[in-house]
Design a protein around this motif. Sequence first.
Motif, PDB file in Angstrom:
ATOM      1  N   LYS A   1       0.864  -1.124  -0.067  1.00 50.44           N
ATOM      2  CA  LYS A   1      -0.131   0.006   0.022  1.00 50.44           C
ATOM      3  C   LYS A   1       0.785   1.285   0.176  1.00 50.44           C
ATOM      4  O   LYS A   1       0.516   2.254  -0.423  1.00 50.44           O
ATOM      5  CB  LYS A   1      -0.773   0.087   1.231  1.00 50.44           C
ATOM      6  CG  LYS A   1      -2.028  -0.613   1.340  1.00 50.44           C
ATOM      7  CD  LYS A   1      -3.068  -0.347   2.634  1.00 50.44           C
ATOM      8  CE  LYS A   1      -4.445  -0.663   2.314  1.00 50.44           C
ATOM      9  NZ  LYS A   1      -5.233  -0.270   3.273  1.00 50.44           N
ATOM     10  N   LEU A   2       2.129   1.267   0.776  1.00 52.36           N
ATOM     11  CA  LEU A   2       2.833   2.337   0.692  1.00 52.36           C
ATOM     12  C   LEU A   2       3.411   2.797  -0.637  1.00 52.36           C
ATOM     13  O   LEU A   2       4.002   3.995  -0.884  1.00 52.36           O
ATOM     14  CB  LEU A   2       3.963   2.220   1.773  1.00 52.36           C
ATOM     15  CG  LEU A   2       3.214   1.510   3.212  1.00 52.36           C
ATOM     16  CD1 LEU A   2       4.698   1.473   4.273  1.00 52.36           C
ATOM     17  CD2 LEU A   2       2.438   2.442   3.892  1.00 52.36           C
ATOM     18  N   SER A   3       3.770   2.012  -1.533  1.00 52.22           N
ATOM     19  CA  SER A   3       4.377   2.346  -2.679  1.00 52.22           C
ATOM     20  C   SER A   3       3.561   3.342  -3.730  1.00 52.22           C
ATOM     21  O   SER A   3       4.067   3.797  -4.478  1.00 52.22           O
ATOM     22  CB  SER A   3       4.423   1.004  -3.577  1.00 52.22           C
ATOM     23  OG  SER A   3       3.347   0.342  -3.989  1.00 52.22           O
ATOM     24  N   ALA A   4       2.194   3.398  -3.502  1.00 52.12           N
ATOM     25  CA  ALA A   4       1.514   4.178  -4.101  1.00 52.12           C
ATOM     26  C   ALA A   4       1.905   5.954  -4.161  1.00 52.12           C
ATOM     27  O   ALA A   4       2.052   6.536  -5.185  1.00 52.12           O
ATOM     28  CB  ALA A   4      -0.005   4.397  -3.674  1.00 52.12           C
ATOM     29  N   LYS A   5       2.618   6.081  -2.873  1.00 47.69           N
ATOM     30  CA  LYS A   5       3.214   7.384  -2.801  1.00 47.69           C
ATOM     31  C   LYS A   5       4.609   7.504  -2.063  1.00 47.69           C
ATOM     32  O   LYS A   5       5.053   8.457  -1.651  1.00 47.69           O
ATOM     33  CB  LYS A   5       2.133   8.427  -1.949  1.00 47.69           C
ATOM     34  CG  LYS A   5       1.129   8.797  -2.609  1.00 47.69           C
ATOM     35  CD  LYS A   5       0.101   9.643  -2.075  1.00 47.69           C
ATOM     36  CE  LYS A   5      -0.585   8.922  -0.957  1.00 47.69           C
ATOM     37  NZ  LYS A   5      -1.520   9.638  -0.224  1.00 47.69           N
ATOM     38  N   ASN A   6       5.097   6.227  -2.132  1.00 47.75           N
ATOM     39  CA  ASN A   6       6.416   6.232  -1.266  1.00 47.75           C
ATOM     40  C   ASN A   6       6.292   6.786   0.016  1.00 47.75           C
ATOM     41  O   ASN A   6       7.015   7.367   0.480  1.00 47.75           O
ATOM     42  CB  ASN A   6       7.337   6.860  -2.004  1.00 47.75           C
ATOM     43  CG  ASN A   6       7.876   6.360  -3.548  1.00 47.75           C
ATOM     44  OD1 ASN A   6       7.131   5.186  -3.703  1.00 47.75           O
ATOM     45  ND2 ASN A   6       9.017   6.604  -4.189  1.00 47.75           N
ATOM     46  N   VAL A   7       5.265   6.267   0.831  1.00 45.55           N
ATOM     47  CA  VAL A   7       5.070   6.618   1.972  1.00 45.55           C
ATOM     48  C   VAL A   7       5.984   5.797   3.167  1.00 45.55           C
ATOM     49  O   VAL A   7       6.055   4.601   2.831  1.00 45.55           O
ATOM     50  CB  VAL A   7       3.410   6.315   2.381  1.00 45.55           C
ATOM     51  CG1 VAL A   7       3.267   6.793   3.952  1.00 45.55           C
ATOM     52  CG2 VAL A   7       2.548   7.364   1.424  1.00 45.55           C
ATOM     53  N   LYS A   8       6.448   6.616   4.201  1.00 48.00           N
ATOM     54  CA  LYS A   8       7.086   5.985   5.359  1.00 48.00           C
ATOM     55  C   LYS A   8       5.968   6.025   6.315  1.00 48.00           C
ATOM     56  O   LYS A   8       5.291   6.742   6.647  1.00 48.00           O
ATOM     57  CB  LYS A   8       8.164   6.753   5.488  1.00 48.00           C
ATOM     58  CG  LYS A   8       9.256   7.088   4.809  1.00 48.00           C
ATOM     59  CD  LYS A   8      10.496   7.795   5.367  1.00 48.00           C
ATOM     60  CE  LYS A   8      11.372   8.255   4.344  1.00 48.00           C
ATOM     61  NZ  LYS A   8      11.222   9.361   3.632  1.00 48.00           N
ATOM     62  N   VAL A   9       6.008   4.840   7.029  1.00 48.39           N
ATOM     63  CA  VAL A   9       5.295   4.733   8.292  1.00 48.39           C
ATOM     64  C   VAL A   9       6.077   4.272   9.708  1.00 48.39           C
ATOM     65  O   VAL A   9       6.998   3.337   9.422  1.00 48.39           O
ATOM     66  CB  VAL A   9       4.247   3.408   8.116  1.00 48.39           C
ATOM     67  CG1 VAL A   9       3.341   3.162   9.571  1.00 48.39           C
ATOM     68  CG2 VAL A   9       3.211   3.797   6.941  1.00 48.39           C
ATOM     69  N   MET A  10       6.012   5.220  10.636  1.00 51.20           N
ATOM     70  CA  MET A  10       6.660   5.069  11.769  1.00 51.20           C
ATOM     71  C   MET A  10       5.739   4.483  13.035  1.00 51.20           C
ATOM     72  O   MET A  10       4.442   4.879  12.941  1.00 51.20           O
ATOM     73  CB  MET A  10       7.045   6.174  12.110  1.00 51.20           C
ATOM     74  CG  MET A  10       8.512   6.937  11.526  1.00 51.20           C
ATOM     75  SD  MET A  10      10.089   5.956  12.162  1.00 51.20           S
ATOM     76  CE  MET A  10       9.707   6.303  14.039  1.00 51.20           C
ATOM     77  N   ARG A  11       6.279   3.665  13.779  1.00 50.11           N
ATOM     78  CA  ARG A  11       5.654   3.327  15.227  1.00 50.11           C
ATOM     79  C   ARG A  11       6.550   3.450  16.102  1.00 50.11           C
ATOM     80  O   ARG A  11       7.293   2.495  16.864  1.00 50.11           O
ATOM     81  CB  ARG A  11       4.912   1.956  14.827  1.00 50.11           C
ATOM     82  CG  ARG A  11       3.647   1.491  15.782  1.00 50.11           C
ATOM     83  CD  ARG A  11       3.701   2.099  16.940  1.00 50.11           C
ATOM     84  NE  ARG A  11       2.649   1.798  17.993  1.00 50.11           N
ATOM     85  CZ  ARG A  11       2.490   2.338  19.111  1.00 50.11           C
ATOM     86  NH1 ARG A  11       3.314   3.068  19.487  1.00 50.11           N
ATOM     87  NH2 ARG A  11       1.359   2.004  19.985  1.00 50.11           N
ATOM     88  N   PRO A  12       6.748   4.885  16.659  1.00 42.21           N
ATOM     89  CA  PRO A  12       7.581   4.959  17.756  1.00 42.21           C
ATOM     90  C   PRO A  12       7.258   4.690  19.118  1.00 42.21           C
ATOM     91  O   PRO A  12       5.878   4.889  19.231  1.00 42.21           O
ATOM     92  CB  PRO A  12       8.324   6.437  17.480  1.00 42.21           C
ATOM     93  CG  PRO A  12       7.089   7.164  16.911  1.00 42.21           C
ATOM     94  CD  PRO A  12       6.226   5.838  16.279  1.00 42.21           C
ATOM     95  N   THR A  13       7.990   4.532  20.225  1.00 43.68           N
ATOM     96  CA  THR A  13       7.566   4.509  21.490  1.00 43.68           C
ATOM     97  C   THR A  13       8.683   5.441  22.147  1.00 43.68           C
ATOM     98  O   THR A  13       9.942   5.663  21.799  1.00 43.68           O
ATOM     99  CB  THR A  13       7.682   3.475  22.263  1.00 43.68           C
ATOM    100  OG1 THR A  13       8.855   2.980  22.472  1.00 43.68           O
ATOM    101  CG2 THR A  13       6.821   2.501  22.006  1.00 43.68           C
ATOM    102  N   LEU A  14       8.255   6.472  22.978  1.00 43.63           N
ATOM    103  CA  LEU A  14       9.215   7.434  23.716  1.00 43.63           C
ATOM    104  C   LEU A  14      10.234   6.971  24.159  1.00 43.63           C
ATOM    105  O   LEU A  14      11.201   7.367  24.125  1.00 43.63           O
ATOM    106  CB  LEU A  14       8.323   8.202  24.933  1.00 43.63           C
ATOM    107  CG  LEU A  14       9.018   9.109  25.736  1.00 43.63           C
ATOM    108  CD1 LEU A  14       9.704  10.275  25.063  1.00 43.63           C
ATOM    109  CD2 LEU A  14       8.258   9.626  26.909  1.00 43.63           C
TER     110      LEU A  14
END
Length: 323
Positions: free
Chosen positions: A251-264
């Motif tokens: 799904k991310l390739s449609a716009k070269n999107v980055k998804v992050m799932r950080p914790t403090l």
Amino acid sequence: MKGVLIEKTGGVEVLEYKTDLPIPTPKEGEVLVKNDFIGINYIDTYYRSGLYPAPKPEILGREAEGTIVAVGSGNLYDLKEGDRVVWLGTGAYAEYTSVPAAKTHALPSSLEPGIAAAVLLQGLTALTLIKEAYEVKKGDWVLVHAAAGGVGLMLCQLLKAVGARTIGTASTDAKIAEAKSNGAEFMINYKAEKDLVGKVKEITGGEGVRVVFDSTGKDQFENDLEVVARKGTVVSYGNSSGAVPPFAISKLSAKNVKVMRPTLFNYIYTREEYENYTGQLFDFIVKDGLNVKIHETYPLAEVARAQTDLEGRKTTGKLLLRP
Ligand code: NDP
């Protein structure tokens, strides 16, 4: 001592207020703090409900401010009895907590009582999100969900200071007004607005946002992928509406999107990282007038009412407890 214990996971009914809990003994590298103000965070509800696993029985709560009353052995970073500190750790919903010396910070004397406990976890979250999860630059379009929440109001102010252009979401008119007065340039009522994606596209001239900071999780994730610009970043950092389900990375390739799932906690892991960000945060308050909005300070015995208000979307800014 007084404290709130949970022996099993569940709703607010599992929060047991006790007056006869043992006072902990500080171990190596720890100090014992008598807490004056305890911060409530949404994460506390995940440990209570079982969304995040932890051994039980457990005393919830991740931050507080107070006075050191005893010290353990080992490296204590020169801390001593009588020092006033704010801290991050576990077991905060209590009169006394034994905490790692490495995660304490001297209470700035100029702050009103309760402000440090109100700002530490949520303020550090906002600061590390905009500096590390995605380094926000002047002029960036940014979408902040739950913009009137504890982390949300911090994000609005810090983003304004950077010169970013913030679009926020919230569920009531009062929350919209609060987020605007804390720096959000545009606000959308995501409960009433049927076309959130269209609205964000309209505001950004069709381009979308460089970054989304989403603490709601499940409910907004699909929208996030729609409103983010080409080569943009979706930072999913919470679960207030439930956890984001697994999705296909194609799904991310449609716009070269980055998804992050950080914790403090992974941004403030070392003493140096913790002191660096905590110092910056308190400078923002003392020198730049960062506003810390306290929703209500609840007696510790009324913790169930506090968590009910938080999960019921009745709050703006920070909830505190007093032992
Ligand atoms: P908030 O003060 O933001 O309270 C939660 C808010 O979320 C509500 O007021 C509500 O605002 C909004 N919300 C949206 N959907 C729901 C829903 N279905 N049920 C309940 N609330 C909903 O809490 P915090 O500032 O303590 O935390 C915000 C989020 O950030 C949490 O998800 C938390 O887990 C996360 N977080 C993550 C960290 C990390 O390290 N990754 C660190 C700190 C916090 P509205 O009514 O406007 O929709």
